[in-house]
Design a protein around this motif. Structure first.
Motif, short mmCIF file in Angstrom:
data_model
loop_
_atom_site.label_atom_id
_atom_site.label_comp_id
_atom_site.label_asym_id
_atom_site.label_seq_id
_atom_site.Cartn_x
_atom_site.Cartn_y
_atom_site.Cartn_z
N SER A 1 -6.16 5.98 -7.80
CA SER A 1 -6.23 4.65 -7.20
C SER A 1 -5.83 4.62 -5.72
O SER A 1 -5.99 3.59 -5.07
CB SER A 1 -5.31 3.68 -7.97
OG SER A 1 -3.94 4.01 -7.77
N ASP A 13 -5.77 5.99 -1.57
CA ASP A 13 -6.71 6.43 -0.55
C ASP A 13 -6.29 7.78 0.03
O ASP A 13 -5.12 8.16 -0.03
CB ASP A 13 -6.80 5.40 0.57
CG ASP A 13 -7.35 4.07 0.08
OD1 ASP A 13 -8.21 4.08 -0.82
OD2 ASP A 13 -6.90 3.02 0.59
N GLU A 14 -7.25 8.45 0.63
CA GLU A 14 -6.95 9.69 1.34
C GLU A 14 -6.08 9.40 2.54
O GLU A 14 -6.08 8.30 3.09
CB GLU A 14 -8.28 10.35 1.77
CG GLU A 14 -8.12 11.68 2.51
CD GLU A 14 -7.34 12.70 1.72
OE1 GLU A 14 -6.14 12.85 2.00
OE2 GLU A 14 -7.92 13.33 0.83
N SER A 74 0.83 -1.21 0.00
CA SER A 74 0.00 0.00 0.00
C SER A 74 0.86 1.25 0.00
O SER A 74 0.60 2.20 -0.75
CB SER A 74 -0.91 -0.02 1.22
OG SER A 74 -1.63 1.19 1.34
N HIS A 132 0.95 8.95 5.33
CA HIS A 132 0.72 7.52 5.23
C HIS A 132 1.88 6.71 5.80
O HIS A 132 1.71 5.60 6.27
CB HIS A 132 0.55 7.09 3.77
CG HIS A 132 -0.86 7.16 3.26
ND1 HIS A 132 -1.36 8.25 2.58
CD2 HIS A 132 -1.88 6.27 3.32
CE1 HIS A 132 -2.62 8.02 2.24
NE2 HIS A 132 -2.96 6.83 2.68
N LYS A 139 -6.12 14.23 -1.58
CA LYS A 139 -6.25 13.54 -2.85
C LYS A 139 -7.02 14.35 -3.89
O LYS A 139 -6.59 14.45 -5.05
CB LYS A 139 -6.94 12.19 -2.62
CG LYS A 139 -7.17 11.39 -3.89
CD LYS A 139 -7.85 10.06 -3.57
CE LYS A 139 -8.27 9.34 -4.84
NZ LYS A 139 -8.91 8.04 -4.56
N GLN A 198 -7.89 12.14 7.74
CA GLN A 198 -9.25 11.68 8.03
C GLN A 198 -9.52 11.67 9.53
O GLN A 198 -10.60 12.05 9.99
CB GLN A 198 -9.45 10.28 7.44
CG GLN A 198 -9.49 10.27 5.92
CD GLN A 198 -9.61 8.86 5.36
OE1 GLN A 198 -9.03 7.92 5.89
NE2 GLN A 198 -10.35 8.71 4.27
#
Length: 477
Positions: free
Chosen positions: A228, A230-231, A29, A163, A104, A236
């Protein structure tokens, strides 16, 4: 050990790494996220650098004819600088919505704007066809490029930083930074190939359009990859906490990200701007102005100059992750300071090597310069990300980076060309870069080390948060 960490007043959101603050994402990921940021930034920098190279090589003839060649180059670089003038506006707009809506969405928009403007430049009529409307149209599209790039950088490095594994953040966040040399490599490589296979007349007539039109294909690939991912989970989580606070009975309206940045992080913004001075100015002198200096003062062919930048950019790409990894071991500041001091010491040998006219010496000059530049550029992504709170991080990092570009990268080729025109030698240009290095050494020397800060445990203490919630949310270590 348990308990609450006191919150410093000058950095209300900063805490040190908590033992379980973040679990690194699965390797597959994280690699996909890094690839999405890298490919997107490569395309955007390809578009931006392509303009810079074309400004040095052909735009003076196509859009500013009838001038002295050096004056035409100055006018061409002036439109190049206009793109930098739009970058702070892009930083403000993209930073605001990136902190409110997510990283994103804004990255997708920036890629569309940049790619569309670059493709349109490839279709522009020249001065011989539409007269003075040609440079006006060129300048307008350059403004769109600058606006898009002003929002791209912050979002791309934050998506990876937020991330990634906190203990290797410098390494992972440095990969989007390789988009700059990769874009330079791609842009210079395409131009070098075209100048090698086309005559000068064919290149000036129509060949220069090909690299700009290729941008359309690259943007499609970049969008497919970027859509493709993710945020950012850090964003979040911070957004969910902010929404919970706003729903409380005694909640106060959350301030705009820009207002929060200027209130809580104005020192960090100044540090980021100062840090950018040597990094930004040296890069554009080494990669953009060199095409003018080598061909006009050193008597080197355009093809030779392009090939030297091409080879050096490949080395630059390779060393940036290594510098980023080193910043994880010894800190962001030591690596950054090493790069700044090195660039300052290298400037006089840099021009002396180019003055010899030898291809090997030119490769050595540009390569060493870019390796030292990489020591500043590699830790910059993690360094700037770690300065700011999550709900104002896009704004803070973008403002600090892009506002500096107006005084640094924007006029660098223009100032260097003017100094060459006035003095006829490289000494004033070397002193100009060294002055920028001094500013950077002061700024980074005054900054605090950020390597141990944990982005996942970071959340701003704002005026919208009640005092009781501040104490309850204080992270434990």
């Amino acid at each position: 050990m348990s308990g609450h960490v006191p919150v410093p007043t000058e950095h209300p959101e900063v805490v040190h790494m908590a033992s379980a603050a973040t679990a690194p994402p699965p390797p597959a990921s994280l690699k996909r996220i890094v690839a999405a940021s890298l490919i997107g930034t490569t395309i955007e920098w390809y578009d931006f650098f392509l303009y810079g190279s074309a400004a040095a090589l052909v735009f003076n003839k196509l859009f500013f004819p009838g001038s002295d060649p050096l004056v035409g180059t100055l006018l061409s670089f002036l439109t190049y600088a206009v793109g930098f003038a739009a970058r702070p506006l892009g930083a403000l707009v993209f930073g605001h919505y990136g902190d409110r809506l997510g990283r994103k969405k804004l990255l997708v928009l920036s890629l569309l704007l940049m790619g569309g403007a670059t493709f349109a430049i490839g279709l522009l009529p020249t001065h011989s066809t539409v007269g003075s409307a040609a440079p006006v149209l060129l300048t307008t599209l350059r403004l769109v490029q600058g606006f898009a790039l002003g929002g791209e950088w912050g979002g791309a490095v934050l998506l990876v930083s937020e991330h990634g594994d906190a203990r290797r953040r410098g390494f992972w966040a440095s990969w989007p930074q390789t988009g700059a040399p990769a874009g330079q490599l791609l842009a210079t490589g395409v131009l070098s190939l075209l100048t090698a296979v086309l005559s000068d007349a064919a290149f000036v007539s129509w060949g220069w359009r090909i690299p700009f039109l290729l941008s359309g294909v690259l943007v499609i690939v970049g969008l497919w990859i970027r859509l493709s991912v993710d945020e950012s989970p850090v964003f979040q989580q911070a957004l969910a906490r902010a929404e919970a606070r706003s729903a409380a009975p005694d909640a106060v309206a959350e301030k705009l990200p820009l207002v929060s940045v200027l209130r809580h992080h104005w020192r960090d913004v100044l540090v980021a701007m100062g840090a950018r001075m040597a990094e930004n100015i040296s890069y554009y002198v080494i990669t953009a102005f060199i095409l003018v200096y080598a061909t006009t003062s050193a008597g080197v062919s355009r093809q030779t100059a392009l090939n030297a930048v091409l080879i050096a950019s490949a080395v630059h790409f390779a060393v940036i992750p290594a510098w980023g990894a080193l910043s994880d071991r010894i800190g962001r500041r030591p690596v950054y300071l090493l790069g700044a001091a090195g660039v300052g010491l290298w400037m006089f040998p840099f021009f002396s090597l180019i003055d010899t006219g030898g291809f090997g010496n030119m490769i050595l000059a540009v390569t060493v310069g870019l390796v030292l530049h990489g020591a500043m550029y590699a830790p910059q992504a993690a360094f700037f990300s770690e300065m700011f709170a999550t709900r104002m991080r896009y704004s803070g990092a973008s403002i600090g980076a892009q506002f500096a570009s107006v005084a640094a990268g924007a006029p660098a080729p223009l100032i260097a060309t003017a100094l060459l025109s006035d003095y006829g030698n490289s000494t004033p240009i070397s002193l100009y870069v060294i002055a920028a290095v001094v500013l950077t050494l002061i700024a980074v020397g005054a900054a605090k080390e950020t390597r141990s800060r944990d982005l996942a445990a970071v959340d701003p203490v704002t005026d919208a948060e009640p005092a009781a919630a501040r104490a309850a949310d204080a992270p434990a270590v």
